[in-house]
Design a protein around this motif. Structure first.
Motif, mmCIF file in Angstrom:
data_model
loop_
_atom_site.group_PDB
_atom_site.id
_atom_site.type_symbol
_atom_site.label_atom_id
_atom_site.label_comp_id
_atom_site.label_asym_id
_atom_site.label_seq_id
_atom_site.Cartn_x
_atom_site.Cartn_y
_atom_site.Cartn_z
ATOM 1 N N ARG A 164 0.847 -1.185 0.000
ATOM 2 C CA ARG A 164 0.000 0.000 0.000
ATOM 3 C C ARG A 164 0.884 1.237 0.000
ATOM 4 O O ARG A 164 1.746 1.391 0.883
ATOM 5 C CB ARG A 164 -0.915 0.000 1.219
ATOM 6 N N ALA A 165 0.678 2.115 -0.972
ATOM 7 C CA ALA A 165 1.498 3.317 -1.064
ATOM 8 C C ALA A 165 1.273 4.206 0.150
ATOM 9 O O ALA A 165 0.193 4.232 0.745
ATOM 10 C CB ALA A 165 1.156 4.088 -2.343
ATOM 11 N N ALA A 166 2.313 4.959 0.509
ATOM 12 C CA ALA A 166 2.279 5.788 1.703
ATOM 13 C C ALA A 166 1.242 6.886 1.595
ATOM 14 O O ALA A 166 1.083 7.520 0.550
ATOM 15 C CB ALA A 166 3.653 6.404 1.948
ATOM 16 N N THR A 167 0.534 7.113 2.704
ATOM 17 C CA THR A 167 -0.342 8.274 2.853
ATOM 18 C C THR A 167 -0.173 8.780 4.275
ATOM 19 O O THR A 167 0.245 8.047 5.172
ATOM 20 C CB THR A 167 -1.823 7.904 2.623
ATOM 21 N N GLY A 168 -0.437 10.059 4.482
ATOM 22 C CA GLY A 168 -0.445 10.574 5.842
ATOM 23 C C GLY A 168 0.900 10.967 6.397
ATOM 24 O O GLY A 168 1.093 10.962 7.613
ATOM 25 N N GLY A 169 1.863 11.302 5.537
ATOM 26 C CA GLY A 169 3.124 11.831 6.038
ATOM 27 C C GLY A 169 4.126 10.761 6.404
ATOM 28 O O GLY A 169 4.033 9.604 5.970
ATOM 29 N N PRO A 170 5.138 11.107 7.242
ATOM 30 C CA PRO A 170 6.241 10.196 7.553
ATOM 31 C C PRO A 170 5.796 8.841 8.082
ATOM 32 O O PRO A 170 6.391 7.820 7.755
ATOM 33 C CB PRO A 170 7.036 10.976 8.606
ATOM 34 N N ALA A 171 4.743 8.812 8.916
ATOM 35 C CA ALA A 171 4.279 7.534 9.455
ATOM 36 C C ALA A 171 3.838 6.595 8.334
ATOM 37 O O ALA A 171 4.070 5.377 8.390
ATOM 38 C CB ALA A 171 3.139 7.758 10.442
ATOM 39 N N GLY A 172 3.209 7.152 7.302
ATOM 40 C CA GLY A 172 2.795 6.336 6.167
ATOM 41 C C GLY A 172 3.972 5.730 5.437
ATOM 42 O O GLY A 172 3.926 4.567 5.011
ATOM 43 N N TYR A 173 5.044 6.514 5.280
ATOM 44 C CA TYR A 173 6.239 5.992 4.614
ATOM 45 C C TYR A 173 6.906 4.911 5.454
ATOM 46 O O TYR A 173 7.433 3.927 4.915
ATOM 47 C CB TYR A 173 7.215 7.126 4.322
ATOM 48 N N LEU A 174 6.898 5.065 6.771
ATOM 49 C CA LEU A 174 7.469 4.022 7.628
ATOM 50 C C LEU A 174 6.715 2.713 7.456
ATOM 51 O O LEU A 174 7.325 1.643 7.379
ATOM 52 C CB LEU A 174 7.438 4.476 9.085
ATOM 53 N N ARG A 175 5.385 2.797 7.377
ATOM 54 C CA ARG A 175 4.597 1.574 7.169
ATOM 55 C C ARG A 175 4.888 0.967 5.801
ATOM 56 O O ARG A 175 5.070 -0.257 5.677
ATOM 57 C CB ARG A 175 3.097 1.891 7.295
ATOM 58 N N GLU A 176 4.933 1.819 4.768
ATOM 59 C CA GLU A 176 5.190 1.310 3.422
ATOM 60 C C GLU A 176 6.564 0.641 3.342
ATOM 61 O O GLU A 176 6.692 -0.496 2.859
ATOM 62 C CB GLU A 176 5.119 2.452 2.405
ATOM 63 N N TYR A 177 7.588 1.339 3.802
ATOM 64 C CA TYR A 177 8.942 0.811 3.662
ATOM 65 C C TYR A 177 9.180 -0.400 4.561
ATOM 66 O O TYR A 177 9.901 -1.334 4.185
ATOM 67 C CB TYR A 177 9.963 1.899 3.966
ATOM 68 N N GLY A 178 8.553 -0.403 5.740
ATOM 69 C CA GLY A 178 8.686 -1.570 6.606
ATOM 70 C C GLY A 178 8.097 -2.810 5.958
ATOM 71 O O GLY A 178 8.705 -3.894 5.971
ATOM 72 N N ALA A 179 6.906 -2.657 5.358
ATOM 73 C CA ALA A 179 6.270 -3.790 4.674
ATOM 74 C C ALA A 179 7.108 -4.234 3.483
ATOM 75 O O ALA A 179 7.291 -5.443 3.243
ATOM 76 C CB ALA A 179 4.865 -3.405 4.226
ATOM 77 N N ALA A 180 7.633 -3.281 2.724
ATOM 78 C CA ALA A 180 8.434 -3.629 1.545
ATOM 79 C C ALA A 180 9.685 -4.399 1.942
ATOM 80 O O ALA A 180 10.051 -5.390 1.289
ATOM 81 C CB ALA A 180 8.811 -2.360 0.781
#
Length: 434
Positions: free
Chosen positions: A88-104
């Motif tokens: 799932r592409a990041a949404t909602g700022g830095p927290a979203g990117y942490l979730r995206e990159y962690g999953a990747a």
């Protein structure tokens, strides 16, 4: 093409054809890691994969699944085995990117274990986190080729405009760690190569420029279709991503300047991105809704129709730390179609386009509009600049040159592997003589 073709069958016919050279290593295996796009939708990565395949490499790819294409969890496409994971592409700022990159990262490590040992792990950024699975593979004997598609610190500054804050320092640290882990770096242009040497501490001989180049099978001009101009004499075209740093807002404001003096044009914006809806709304607020069309992503055949009909193409990327030193795919795609363009003054835009473009002072929307008008009024200049672009893409900027550089980078990575093996054998021999 997806299917149940075995890797052995797929590579049986490929090893004797296509590019050859020092990078040709029949029987060796490469694993390409991508997080930013699915494959083969990522055109640059796909060109690299097929070049390696034709040089005798067995190639696996780990990447996210697409939403409308590249949706299979696993597929063999033209002899390249692709392993895809849900993301799932990041949404909602830095927290979203942490979730995206962690999953990747989790999925990449999981699938890398499934692929097994490889000779080269080839990681394409962003993000600058793929050195983590690369390090794990290095411990199992792989060499690490870092394919730097973006300068992530500059991307952070240009996209988020938060200055050199804590997150900026974090992405700088990750970039340094990636350089430190890499055996060889692939840069998309000389500016990126300079960063790898100067900022990354890489030895110059370990950094190879592999320029992106248009897929000439995908981009072939067709007869223009006047109806795409919506009753106007001229068609303007933008092709590309619509993100905060891509300048679509600059293009729209320039078109508002142009509309104030002439209305003999229709403009089409092809592509999608984070700011797509915002740009549609900006077009409406600027009073351009009746002259500007947003298509979203469209099939290749429709894209070629628009580019073949366009009189002038738009490359409105504003001057910022990232854009000034980056090679824009749309510039090369306009050139391969023989289209003249207007760009802002950017270092690497001039390197790519040369005299195929006219250049407005950095971020000067009024001057950008004046240059568009100049080209609209001068069909001979449009034809001349379009031909210059086509010749450049067919010559010094062709993928043939990039293929040679890619294989040279792999040869250098493998040479490090061979040198390490010789060193270990020499040490073992010395110990046995004691």
């Amino acid at each position: 093409m997806p299917g149940d073709t075995s890797l052995g069958d797929s590579f049986g016919d490929a090893q004797g054809d296509g590019p050859s050279g020092d990078g040709a290593r029949p029987g060796r295996r490469a694993l390409v890691l991508v997080e930013n796009l699915s494959v083969p939708f990522d055109r640059r990565v796909w060109q690299e994969c097929t070049t390696l395949r034709d040089a005798g490499w067995t190639v696996d790819v780990i990447c996210p699944r697409g939403t409308k294409r590249d949706t299979e969890a696993e597929a063999v496409v033209d002899g390249v085995r692709i392993h895809r994971y849900p993301l799932r592409a990041a949404t909602g700022g830095p927290a979203g990117y942490l979730r995206e990159y962690g999953a990747a990262l989790w999925h990449t490590l999981r699938l890398a274990r499934k692929v097994g040992p490889v000779d080269v792990v080839h990681a394409c950024n962003p993000p600058d986190l793929l050195f983590l699975p690369a390090l794990w593979l290095k411990r199992h004997g792989a060499r690490f080729v870092f394919d730097q598609h973006d300068l992530v610190p500059e991307l952070y500054l240009s996209r988020f405009r938060r200055g050199e804050d804590l997150l900026y320092r974090a992405v700088c640290a990750l970039e340094r760690r990636t350089y430190r882990a890499a055996d060889v770096v692939i840069a998309t242009n000389e500016s990126y190569r300079d960063v790898a040497v100067r900022r990354g501490g890489m030895a110059p001989e370990d950094v190879f420029v592999v320029r992106s180049a248009p897929d000439t099978d995908r981009f072939r001009p067709v007869p223009p279709e006047p109806e795409l101009k919506r009753g106007k004499p001229h068609l303007l075209c933008y092709l590309g991503v619509m993100g905060p740093q891509d300048g679509v807002d600059y293009a729209l404001r320039a078109l508002a300047e142009l509309r104030a003096v002439r209305t003999d044009w229709h403009a089409v914006f092809v592509g999608a991105g984070d700011t797509f809806d915002e740009m549609v709304e900006l077009s409406r607020r600027l009073g351009l809704a009746d002259q500007v069309e947003f298509t979203g992503r469209i099939p290749d055949e429709d894209l070629v129709r628009y580019l073949s009909t366009a009189d002038v193409c738009l490359s409105p990327d504003p001057h910022n730390p990232l854009n000034d030193v980056s090679t824009m795919n749309k510039v090369l795609e306009y050139m391969v179609m023989g289209r003249p363009m207007v760009s802002f003054e950017l270092k690497e835009a001039r390197v790519s386009a040369g005299e195929a473009a006219l250049y407005a002072p950095a971020n000067d929307e009024a001057e950008f509009a004046k240059l568009v008008a100049l080209l609209l009024d001068d069909p001979e200049q449009r034809a001349r600049r379009g031909e210059i672009g086509r010749e450049r893409v067919g010559g010094p900027l062709s993928w043939r040159n990039s293929q040679a550089a890619l294989l040279a980078a792999y040869a250098a990575a493998c040479a490090k592997d061979d040198e390490n093996s010789k060193s270990k054998n020499s040490k073992a021999a010395r110990r046995s003589r004691r």
